[in-house]
Design a protein around this motif. Structure first.
Motif, mmCIF file in Angstrom:
data_model
loop_
_atom_site.group_PDB
_atom_site.id
_atom_site.type_symbol
_atom_site.label_atom_id
_atom_site.label_comp_id
_atom_site.label_asym_id
_atom_site.label_seq_id
_atom_site.Cartn_x
_atom_site.Cartn_y
_atom_site.Cartn_z
ATOM 1 N N ILE A 167 0.750 -1.045 -0.172
ATOM 2 C CA ILE A 167 0.033 0.044 -0.026
ATOM 3 C C ILE A 167 0.924 1.222 0.096
ATOM 4 N N GLU A 168 0.712 2.123 -1.049
ATOM 5 C CA GLU A 168 1.506 3.202 -1.124
ATOM 6 C C GLU A 168 0.600 4.604 -0.713
ATOM 7 N N THR A 169 1.169 5.203 0.329
ATOM 8 C CA THR A 169 0.500 6.597 0.765
ATOM 9 C C THR A 169 1.280 7.596 0.872
ATOM 10 N N TYR A 170 0.820 9.003 1.043
ATOM 11 C CA TYR A 170 1.496 10.028 1.274
ATOM 12 C C TYR A 170 1.738 9.962 3.153
ATOM 13 N N ALA A 171 2.845 9.964 3.428
ATOM 14 C CA ALA A 171 2.969 9.996 4.880
ATOM 15 C C ALA A 171 4.507 10.437 5.365
ATOM 16 N N LYS A 172 4.688 10.740 6.525
ATOM 17 C CA LYS A 172 6.084 10.908 7.001
ATOM 18 C C LYS A 172 6.266 9.706 7.771
ATOM 19 N N MET A 173 7.704 9.187 7.561
ATOM 20 C CA MET A 173 8.239 8.058 8.042
ATOM 21 C C MET A 173 8.157 8.319 9.814
ATOM 22 N N SER A 174 8.279 9.351 10.320
ATOM 23 C CA SER A 174 8.335 9.773 11.763
ATOM 24 C C SER A 174 6.677 9.483 12.212
ATOM 25 N N ASP A 175 5.753 9.742 11.578
ATOM 26 C CA ASP A 175 4.588 9.679 11.898
ATOM 27 C C ASP A 175 4.197 8.106 11.780
ATOM 28 N N MET A 176 4.571 7.366 10.832
ATOM 29 C CA MET A 176 4.421 5.925 10.896
ATOM 30 C C MET A 176 5.051 5.303 12.021
ATOM 31 N N GLU A 177 6.109 5.783 12.380
ATOM 32 C CA GLU A 177 6.844 5.091 13.610
ATOM 33 C C GLU A 177 6.133 5.495 14.888
ATOM 34 N N ALA A 178 5.628 6.557 15.067
ATOM 35 C CA ALA A 178 4.710 6.940 16.223
ATOM 36 C C ALA A 178 3.556 6.344 16.279
ATOM 37 N N SER A 179 2.941 5.948 14.944
ATOM 38 C CA SER A 179 1.606 5.348 15.041
ATOM 39 C C SER A 179 1.746 3.769 15.322
ATOM 40 N N LEU A 180 2.770 3.077 15.054
ATOM 41 C CA LEU A 180 2.786 1.718 15.120
ATOM 42 C C LEU A 180 3.573 1.119 16.593
ATOM 43 N N PRO A 181 3.144 -0.109 17.110
ATOM 44 C CA PRO A 181 3.480 -0.469 18.222
ATOM 45 C C PRO A 181 5.136 -0.957 18.269
ATOM 46 N N ARG A 182 5.363 -1.239 19.588
ATOM 47 C CA ARG A 182 6.733 -1.398 19.996
ATOM 48 C C ARG A 182 7.378 -2.271 19.124
ATOM 49 N N GLN A 183 6.607 -3.322 18.608
ATOM 50 C CA GLN A 183 7.316 -4.509 17.863
ATOM 51 C C GLN A 183 8.095 -3.895 16.324
ATOM 52 N N PHE A 184 7.673 -2.551 16.133
ATOM 53 C CA PHE A 184 8.456 -2.030 15.044
ATOM 54 C C PHE A 184 9.674 -1.189 15.340
ATOM 55 N N ALA A 185 10.810 -1.327 14.668
ATOM 56 C CA ALA A 185 11.767 -0.530 14.905
ATOM 57 C C ALA A 185 12.732 -0.303 13.748
ATOM 58 N N ARG A 186 13.569 1.085 13.826
ATOM 59 C CA ARG A 186 14.115 1.393 12.452
ATOM 60 C C ARG A 186 15.126 0.552 12.327
ATOM 61 N N CYS A 187 15.620 0.281 11.283
ATOM 62 C CA CYS A 187 16.801 -0.544 10.747
ATOM 63 C C CYS A 187 17.444 0.459 9.914
ATOM 64 N N HIS A 188 16.867 1.388 9.333
ATOM 65 C CA HIS A 188 17.704 2.401 8.417
ATOM 66 C C HIS A 188 16.637 3.647 8.273
ATOM 67 N N LYS A 189 17.313 4.610 7.843
ATOM 68 C CA LYS A 189 16.451 6.029 8.008
ATOM 69 C C LYS A 189 15.311 5.961 6.928
ATOM 70 N N SER A 190 15.371 5.075 6.141
ATOM 71 C CA SER A 190 14.144 4.844 5.167
ATOM 72 C C SER A 190 13.443 3.622 5.178
ATOM 73 N N PHE A 191 13.603 2.781 6.375
ATOM 74 C CA PHE A 191 13.156 1.646 6.526
ATOM 75 C C PHE A 191 12.747 1.339 8.081
ATOM 76 N N LEU A 192 11.446 0.783 8.269
ATOM 77 C CA LEU A 192 10.597 0.355 9.302
ATOM 78 C C LEU A 192 10.291 -0.970 9.490
ATOM 79 N N VAL A 193 10.892 -1.996 10.416
ATOM 80 C CA VAL A 193 10.644 -3.258 10.210
ATOM 81 C C VAL A 193 9.776 -3.972 11.411
ATOM 82 N N ASN A 194 9.078 -4.653 11.025
ATOM 83 C CA ASN A 194 8.322 -5.501 12.227
ATOM 84 C C ASN A 194 9.143 -6.484 12.607
ATOM 85 N N MET A 195 9.680 -6.731 14.099
ATOM 86 C CA MET A 195 10.704 -7.334 14.237
ATOM 87 C C MET A 195 10.257 -8.844 14.395
#
Length: 236
Positions: A167-195
């Motif tokens: 799914i492609e949408t307009y959004a900031k990565m920082s806003d996505m990170e804040a909206s997702l639970p703790r099982q998600f973590a940054r692995c790179h400035k452009s990637f957020l991964v579900n551990m």
């Protein structure tokens, strides 16, 4: 794994609570990250990494009660579960000024602490599964966080990779990170991964369960490794 902090002015009481938490059937799902006295550090008790806070109400000579501190400092979105502890039963009604999970009278019984801790964990796990609503291609799409494998950003867009669709949408990565639970973590400035989908974490990249390889930046590696160990809950 959820992080627990204890705010208690009596070191012996704090140590007793810590031992009871470690003896709880829920112990494998939590980690004690702070035992703070009010005169030492409130930031430790109300830090961003704290999921469950055991807080005494009468904090010695401190002017503010535990209820006052929770009212002023605790997040109001349910991301922190507050468990009050007190030997003064007259506070049992005052705690309803704030959002909280349980009231434990002193002396604390193990069975009561176990029930309070289990309720707090259940609340946190339910909150993690709350769906996200995103706009894409003129539609509103509901996404369950547990189905997201990873998120990548490119300029002003993010791509949310679920199992079976992107799914492609307009959004900031920082806003996505804040909206997702703790099982998600940054692995790179452009990637957020579900551990939960990481198969192998290496020095410069990681491998997902389906074989996908994502980059791991040097800046993110140490924090990601710590979060991954906490998420899995055990290491050898």
């Amino acid at each position: 794994m959820f992080h627990v902090a204890i705010l208690e002015d009596d070191p012996r009481q704090a140590e007793s609570l810590a031992r009871m938490i470690e003896a709880s059937p829920c112990a494998s799902r939590v980690e004690i990250v702070g035992v703070a006295q009010p005169a030492v550090s409130l930031a430790e008790a109300f830090g961003d990494g704290v999921d469950i806070l055991f807080v005494d109400i009468q904090l010695g000579e401190a002017r503010a009660t535990g209820i006052d501190l929770v009212d002023a400092l605790a997040p109001r979105d349910g991301s922190m579960q507050v468990i009050y502890v007190s030997g003064y039963l007259e506070y049992a009604s005052d705690v309803y000024r704030t959002k909280h999970t349980w009231f434990l009278p002193k002396p604390v019984e193990q069975s009561a602490l176990d029930a309070a801790l289990e309720r707090a964990i259940d609340n946190l796990e339910q909150a993690q599964q709350q769906p996200l609503l995103v706009r894409a291609s003129g539609s509103l799409i509901q996404i369950l966080p547990q189905n997201i494998v990873y998120v990548e950003s490119e300029r002003r867009k993010v791509r949310i990779h679920e199992r079976g669709r992107v799914i492609e949408t307009y959004a900031k990565m920082s806003d996505m990170e804040a909206s997702l639970p703790r099982q998600f973590a940054r692995c790179h400035k452009s990637f957020l991964v579900n551990m939960s989908f990481i198969s192998e974490l290496r020095a410069r990249d990681l491998v997902l369960l389906d074989g996908t390889v994502l980059p791991v930046s040097q800046r993110c590696h140490k924090a990601l490794q710590r979060c991954f160990i906490d998420h899995v809950g055990r290491s050898v």
